[in-house]
Design a protein around this motif. Structure first.
Motif, PDB file in Angstrom:
ATOM      1  N   ILE A  93      80.896  39.394 119.273  1.00 13.20           N
ATOM      2  CA  ILE A  93      80.766  38.494 120.414  1.00 13.20           C
ATOM      3  C   ILE A  93      80.428  39.279 121.674  1.00 13.20           C
ATOM      4  N   PHE A  94      81.127  40.363 121.885  1.00 13.07           N
ATOM      5  CA  PHE A  94      81.029  41.090 123.151  1.00 13.07           C
ATOM      6  C   PHE A  94      79.661  41.718 123.358  1.00 13.07           C
ATOM      7  N   THR A  95      79.133  42.329 122.348  1.00 15.70           N
ATOM      8  CA  THR A  95      77.890  43.082 122.532  1.00 15.70           C
ATOM      9  C   THR A  95      76.654  42.194 122.557  1.00 15.70           C
ATOM     10  N   SER A  96      76.796  40.961 122.123  1.00 11.36           N
ATOM     11  CA  SER A  96      75.634  40.081 122.025  1.00 11.36           C
ATOM     12  C   SER A  96      75.449  39.183 123.231  1.00 11.36           C
ATOM     13  N   ASN A  97      76.515  38.978 124.010  1.00 14.31           N
ATOM     14  CA  ASN A  97      76.478  37.911 125.018  1.00 14.31           C
ATOM     15  C   ASN A  97      77.028  38.324 126.368  1.00 14.31           C
ATOM     16  N   PRO A  98      76.593  37.635 127.407  1.00 13.59           N
ATOM     17  CA  PRO A  98      77.398  37.650 128.628  1.00 13.59           C
ATOM     18  C   PRO A  98      78.773  37.073 128.283  1.00 13.59           C
ATOM     19  N   MET A  99      79.756  37.397 129.098  1.00 10.52           N
ATOM     20  CA  MET A  99      81.108  36.916 128.842  1.00 10.52           C
ATOM     21  C   MET A  99      81.610  36.117 130.040  1.00 10.52           C
ATOM     22  N   GLY A 100      82.506  35.218 129.765  1.00 18.69           N
ATOM     23  CA  GLY A 100      83.044  34.404 130.841  1.00 18.69           C
ATOM     24  C   GLY A 100      84.547  34.252 130.727  1.00 18.69           C
ATOM     25  N   TRP A 101      85.156  34.021 131.875  1.00 23.68           N
ATOM     26  CA  TRP A 101      86.540  33.564 131.928  1.00 23.68           C
ATOM     27  C   TRP A 101      86.510  32.079 132.275  1.00 23.68           C
ATOM     28  N   TYR A 102      87.234  31.313 131.529  1.00 25.53           N
ATOM     29  CA  TYR A 102      87.333  29.874 131.716  1.00 25.53           C
ATOM     30  C   TYR A 102      88.803  29.529 131.936  1.00 25.53           C
ATOM     31  N   ARG A 103      89.054  28.353 132.495  1.00 22.09           N
ATOM     32  CA  ARG A 103      90.431  27.907 132.630  1.00 22.09           C
ATOM     33  C   ARG A 103      90.519  26.407 132.452  1.00 22.09           C
ATOM     34  N   GLN A 104      91.689  25.980 132.023  1.00 22.27           N
ATOM     35  CA  GLN A 104      91.955  24.553 131.877  1.00 22.27           C
ATOM     36  C   GLN A 104      93.314  24.249 132.463  1.00 22.27           C
ATOM     37  N   ALA A 105      93.302  23.479 133.531  1.00 22.98           N
ATOM     38  CA  ALA A 105      94.537  23.049 134.179  1.00 22.98           C
ATOM     39  C   ALA A 105      95.040  21.786 133.497  1.00 22.98           C
ATOM     40  N   PRO A 106      96.330  21.504 133.619  1.00 19.69           N
ATOM     41  CA  PRO A 106      96.876  20.291 132.994  1.00 19.69           C
ATOM     42  C   PRO A 106      96.123  19.038 133.426  1.00 19.69           C
ATOM     43  N   GLY A 107      95.694  18.266 132.458  1.00 17.96           N
ATOM     44  CA  GLY A 107      95.014  17.014 132.753  1.00 17.96           C
ATOM     45  C   GLY A 107      93.576  17.150 133.203  1.00 17.96           C
ATOM     46  N   LYS A 108      93.044  18.356 133.160  1.00 17.70           N
ATOM     47  CA  LYS A 108      91.673  18.576 133.628  1.00 17.70           C
ATOM     48  C   LYS A 108      90.820  19.193 132.524  1.00 17.70           C
ATOM     49  N   GLN A 109      89.536  19.126 132.725  1.00 13.54           N
ATOM     50  CA  GLN A 109      88.620  19.717 131.755  1.00 13.54           C
ATOM     51  C   GLN A 109      88.545  21.229 131.946  1.00 13.54           C
ATOM     52  N   ARG A 110      88.182  21.893 130.885  1.00 17.19           N
ATOM     53  CA  ARG A 110      87.984  23.333 130.962  1.00 17.19           C
ATOM     54  C   ARG A 110      86.805  23.629 131.874  1.00 17.19           C
ATOM     55  N   GLU A 111      86.949  24.653 132.720  1.00 13.43           N
ATOM     56  CA  GLU A 111      85.884  25.007 133.647  1.00 13.43           C
ATOM     57  C   GLU A 111      85.638  26.511 133.609  1.00 13.43           C
ATOM     58  N   LEU A 112      84.417  26.871 133.958  1.00 10.67           N
ATOM     59  CA  LEU A 112      84.058  28.283 134.066  1.00 10.67           C
ATOM     60  C   LEU A 112      84.600  28.829 135.378  1.00 10.67           C
ATOM     61  N   VAL A 113      85.251  29.967 135.319  1.00  6.43           N
ATOM     62  CA  VAL A 113      85.776  30.618 136.514  1.00  6.43           C
ATOM     63  C   VAL A 113      84.840  31.734 136.959  1.00  6.43           C
ATOM     64  N   ALA A 114      84.436  32.563 136.019  1.00  4.60           N
ATOM     65  CA  ALA A 114      83.594  33.716 136.343  1.00  4.60           C
ATOM     66  C   ALA A 114      82.831  34.126 135.097  1.00  4.60           C
ATOM     67  N   MET A 115      81.668  34.755 135.311  1.00  2.44           N
ATOM     68  CA  MET A 115      80.893  35.263 134.199  1.00  2.44           C
ATOM     69  C   MET A 115      80.339  36.631 134.559  1.00  2.44           C
ATOM     70  N   ILE A 116      80.053  37.410 133.521  1.00  2.53           N
ATOM     71  CA  ILE A 116      79.497  38.734 133.738  1.00  2.53           C
ATOM     72  C   ILE A 116      78.479  39.016 132.650  1.00  2.53           C
ATOM     73  N   THR A 117      77.328  39.529 133.051  1.00  2.00           N
ATOM     74  CA  THR A 117      76.292  39.853 132.082  1.00  2.00           C
ATOM     75  C   THR A 117      76.618  41.168 131.378  1.00  2.00           C
ATOM     76  N   ARG A 118      75.824  41.484 130.393  1.00  2.00           N
ATOM     77  CA  ARG A 118      76.055  42.739 129.660  1.00  2.00           C
ATOM     78  C   ARG A 118      75.826  43.950 130.538  1.00  2.00           C
ATOM     79  N   THR A 119      75.049  43.788 131.604  1.00  2.00           N
ATOM     80  CA  THR A 119      74.791  44.911 132.513  1.00  2.00           C
ATOM     81  C   THR A 119      75.675  44.886 133.757  1.00  2.00           C
ATOM     82  N   GLY A 120      76.595  43.922 133.830  1.00  2.00           N
ATOM     83  CA  GLY A 120      77.586  43.944 134.893  1.00  2.00           C
ATOM     84  C   GLY A 120      77.353  43.031 136.074  1.00  2.00           C
TER      85      GLY A 120
END
Length: 115
Positions: free
Chosen positions: A27-54
Motif C-alpha cells: 500500500i505504502f509504496t504504490s500510493n499517496p497516503m492520507g489520514w482520515y477521521r470519523q467523528a461520532p455521528g458524522k461521515q469519514r473525512e480526509l484530514v491530510a494527504m501526502i504524496t510519495r515525494t512528500g
C-alpha cells in the motif's frame, strides 16, 4: 497488518498528539497516503494527504495545526497534531489516497480532546 494506526488518546484542548501509521509495503509504496477521521455521528473525512515525494495538503479546519509526514524507509505515515480542539475528537485512520484506492480500514485510533 495492512494498516495500523496508533498514538491516540485523551488530551486537553490546546494540547498535542502524534499519530503513527504502519502500512504494508504494497500500500505504502504504490500510493499517496492520507489520514482520515470519523467523528461520532458524522461521515469519514480526509484530514491530510501526502504524496510519495512528500507534498502535502490539508483540510481547511486543520491547516496550520496539523502536519503530515512519511518515512519511506519504515513504510510509516505520521500526523503531528497541535493546538487540538474539541472538534478534532474522532477516530483517526490512515489509508491510501484518494479514497477509491483505500484498502480495509482497520480499527483506527481514538483521539479525544477535552475542553
Amino acid at each position: 497488518v495492512q494498516l495500523q494506526a496508533s498514538g491516540g488518546g485523551l488530551v486537553q484542548a490546546g494540547g498535542s498528539l502524534t499519530l503513527s501509521c504502519a502500512a504494508s509495503a504494497r500500500i505504502f509504496t504504490s500510493n499517496p497516503m492520507g489520514w482520515y477521521r470519523q467523528a461520532p455521528g458524522k461521515q469519514r473525512e480526509l484530514v491530510a494527504m501526502i504524496t510519495r515525494t512528500g507534498s502535502a495538503d490539508y483540510t481547511d479546519s486543520v491547516k496550520g495545526r496539523f502536519t503530515i509526514s512519511r518515512d519511506n524507509a519504515k513504510n510509516a505515515v505520521y500526523l503531528q497534531m497541535n493546538s487540538l480542539k474539541s472538534e478534532d475528537t474522532a477516530v483517526y485512520y490512515c489509508n491510501a489516497y484518494p479514497l477509491y484506492l483505500a484498502e480495509s480500514w482497520g480499527k483506527g485510533t481514538l483521539v479525544t480532546v477535552s475542553s
